[in-house]
Design an enzyme around this catalytic site. Structure first.
Site, short mmCIF file in Angstrom:
data_model
loop_
_atom_site.label_atom_id
_atom_site.label_comp_id
_atom_site.label_asym_id
_atom_site.label_seq_id
_atom_site.Cartn_x
_atom_site.Cartn_y
_atom_site.Cartn_z
N GLU A 1 -24.42 28.34 -23.53
CA GLU A 1 -24.19 28.07 -22.10
C GLU A 1 -22.79 27.51 -21.89
OE1 GLU A 1 -27.13 25.89 -19.43
OE2 GLU A 1 -25.52 24.40 -19.57
N THR B 1 -23.41 28.25 -15.75
CA THR B 1 -24.16 27.43 -14.78
C THR B 1 -23.58 27.56 -13.37
OG1 THR B 1 -22.89 25.43 -15.12
CG2 THR B 1 -24.76 25.77 -16.60
N ALA C 1 -37.93 27.10 -6.74
CA ALA C 1 -37.34 28.24 -7.46
C ALA C 1 -38.20 29.48 -7.31
CB ALA C 1 -37.16 27.87 -8.93
N HIS D 1 -41.02 18.05 -15.51
CA HIS D 1 -39.86 17.85 -14.64
C HIS D 1 -39.93 16.43 -14.07
CE1 HIS D 1 -37.54 18.27 -10.81
NE2 HIS D 1 -36.71 18.89 -11.63
#
Ligand code: FAD
Length: 288
Positions: A17, A48, A123, A147
């Site tokens: 990433e 990102t 999402a 989360h």
């Protein structure tokens, strides 16, 4: 190439990433780092998305460079909680035009002042829309420790199932430092009937400020083995870096040995860290 096809090959994959710059001034530095990481020929790379969407142009441009100039399959992140539907459509159109086939669909963090754009709440709503808009391979985030906002892990896994049913093809985990947490999570995820590939997100911690940030943001559990490293080497940057890379590498070897094939490294735009991890795993990835 679609990431679901790469993951579907049933072999270990190493991916990295990168994050885009916040301002134009840093664009070249970030692009250079991304290019160097692309030179390692990872299975894919992800870029990102800035929380408020204000830097979406950099995400799209860096993803396009990786995909089209360096020919590394690329996953562009996209968040929705602070974006209007119009903005989301615009970014998806740009990604499609630039030949980027993979999107990581995220809600994004709720801004500190609580002001959101109201077009999307979760999402899963973004995933449904991306699915309707084009032929993208869609990824989503998942949280082996739950989360931060969720009441409990069971509810969180229920919402993960909603994301998969909305059309996501694979999920990538939040970082974790104890593999047993992932193994337990995977058991629960599979038990719930979620069968898409789960890619393990691994963060090589190379300095102490990183650790402080991680704990503040996500409350990630730090095993005592890891804390001992920070206690002993935290004030010696070169030693901490070496130990952090070794810890992440060991975590990855254990994951691959236990059949977790997808490994995504939060490389923090550091080509040397990415290269050292990849070098230590070359035979393991090749021969597993
Ligand atoms: P959601 O899946 O929408 O979940 C958010 C919360 O709502 C969770 O607590 C969930 O349990 C709950 N929930 C979900 N659906 C429902 C429902 N129907 N009813 C009630 N509650 C529900 N952030 C960025 O800004 N940019 C990035 O590029 C970025 N990349 C990331 C990559 C990965 C691999 C990961 C793990 C995180 C990333 N993040 C990024 C951070 C992410 O945006 C935050 O963690 C955010 O707070 C949650 O996003 P999400 O997509 O997981 O949200």
């Amino acid at each position: 190439m679609k990431i679901k096809d790469i993951l579907g090959q049933g072999r270990p994959t190493l991916s990295f990433e990168v994050f885009p710059p916040k301002t134009e001034d840093n664009y070249e530095t970030v692009e250079k780092a991304a290019r160097e990481i692309a030179g390692l020929r990872p299975a894919f790379m992800s870029v990102t998305y800035g929380a408020g969407g204000g830097t979406s142009r950099y995400t799209v441009d860096i993803a396009a460079a990786l995909n089209n100039e360096y020919h590394v399959p690329t996953l562009a992140h996209l968040t929705c909680v602070s974006s209007s539907r119009e903005k989301v459509h615009q970014v998806l159109k740009e990604l499609e035009e630039k030949g980027i086939e993979n999107v990581l669909a995220l809600r994004g963090d709720i801004p500190k002042d609580g002001r959101t754009a109201h077009d999307y709440r979760y999402a899963s709503e973004l995933i449904r829309e991306i699915k309707e808009k084009g032929d993208f391979c869609i990824g989503a985030a998942c949280y082996p420790e739950g989360h931060v906002e969720s009441a409990n892990k069971t509810a969180d896994i229920g919402y993960l199932k909603e994301k998969v049913e909305a059309g996501c093809d694979f999920v990538t985990t939040q970082m974790f430092f104890d593999n047993n947490i992932l193994y337990n999570y995977l058991y629960r995820v599979r038990e719930k009937g979620i069968t898409v590939p789960v890619v393990a997100g691994i963060m090589p911690v190379t300095n102490v400020s990183q650790i402080k940030r991680i704990c503040q943001m996500s409350g990630t559990y730090l095993p005592s083995r890891f804390k001992a490293i920070v206690d002993r080497f935290g004030d010696r940057p070169a030693a901490m870096k070496q130990a952090g890379i070794a810890y992440a590498t060991e975590q990855i070897i254990d994951l691959i040995a236990n059949g977790i094939n997808g490994i995504h490294i939060y490389s923090m735009n550091k080509p040397d860290v990415a290269a050292r991890i990849q070098e230590s795993l070359s035979e393991i990835i090749e021969q597993a």
